[in-house]
Design a protein around this motif. Structure first.
Motif, short mmCIF file in Angstrom:
data_model
loop_
_atom_site.label_atom_id
_atom_site.label_comp_id
_atom_site.label_asym_id
_atom_site.label_seq_id
_atom_site.Cartn_x
_atom_site.Cartn_y
_atom_site.Cartn_z
N HIS A 21 3.03 -0.83 30.99
CA HIS A 21 3.71 -2.01 31.53
C HIS A 21 4.67 -1.61 32.64
O HIS A 21 4.73 -2.26 33.70
N LYS A 22 5.43 -0.53 32.43
CA LYS A 22 6.36 -0.08 33.47
C LYS A 22 5.59 0.37 34.72
O LYS A 22 6.02 0.11 35.85
N GLN A 24 2.84 -0.86 35.83
CA GLN A 24 2.46 -2.08 36.54
C GLN A 24 3.62 -2.66 37.33
O GLN A 24 3.42 -3.24 38.40
N GLN A 25 4.83 -2.50 36.80
CA GLN A 25 6.02 -2.99 37.51
C GLN A 25 6.36 -2.11 38.72
O GLN A 25 6.78 -2.61 39.76
#
Length: 199
Positions: A21-22, A24-25
């Motif tokens: 997730h990080k 992707q950020q």
């Protein structure tokens, strides 16, 4: 040559959802490897406080725990940076220094960890320890700008080479530690493993 520096491990667990997730950020498809490395480095250096700087109450080791709990010592932060970069197929390893545990040698010495990253057909060295007064590591594609230059008046030096994996005795110490004092009392001060690369 660099394939082993792309692997997921128990400590560099980049398949964990928190790291995915990080990633992707932080990253976009339009970014090149240098841009991704610069962004990941700045995030780990500046947004993940070093455990001793923030008086952390939780001790972390594996990359996902560093991200979830938002803290770690140099070894743990190096795990997170390696995990973020390996998630993008950017080869990342580890380098080690013999440094004083305090500003002087009154508390003895420790093994300090930082990263080596393969960019533009060469290895560069990046120290994401976390900046504070007198500690100012920077991203550089040319000369390494590390958190702690070796001081001749103390027994400070670099262990040569680049390692695929974190320093296992330090990982074992971190997994057993319950507080910062446990780290001060038990952090290893020597390195017996041989490097995977001599670069």
């Amino acid at each position: 040559m660099t394939q082993n520096f792309l692997l997921a491990t128990d400590m560099i667990d980049f398949h964990h959802m928190a790291i995915q997730h990080k990633a992707q950020q932080l990253f976009t498809a339009a970014m090149n490897d240098v841009e991704k490395t610069s962004v990941a480095y700045a995030f780990v250096r500046d947004e993940i406080p070093h455990s001793f700087d923030c008086n952390a109450r939780v001790i972390t080791a594996k990359a996902s725990d560093v991200l979830i709990h938002q803290t770690g010592i140099c070894h743990a932060k190096a795990n997170l940076l390696a995990a973020l970069l390996r998630s993008q197929a950017i080869p990342s390893g580890f380098c080690f220094q013999h440094l004083t545990l305090a500003d002087d040698d009154s508390l003895g010495y420790c093994v300090h960890a930082y990263n080596a990253v393969y960019l533009k057909n060469r290895w560069i060295r990046l120290d994401a320890r976390g900046n504070k007064a007198g500690v100012e590591a920077q991203f550089s594609l040319t000369e390494p700008i590390l958190a702690f230059p070796n001081r001749l008046e103390y027994d400070e030096y670099d262990w040569p080479g680049i390692y695929t994996n974190p320093h296992q005795p330090t990982m074992q110490m971190l997994e057993k530690a319950g507080c910062l004092q446990d780290i001060i009392d038990n952090i290893p001060d020597t390195l017996h493993e041989k490097p995977d690369l001599l670069g």
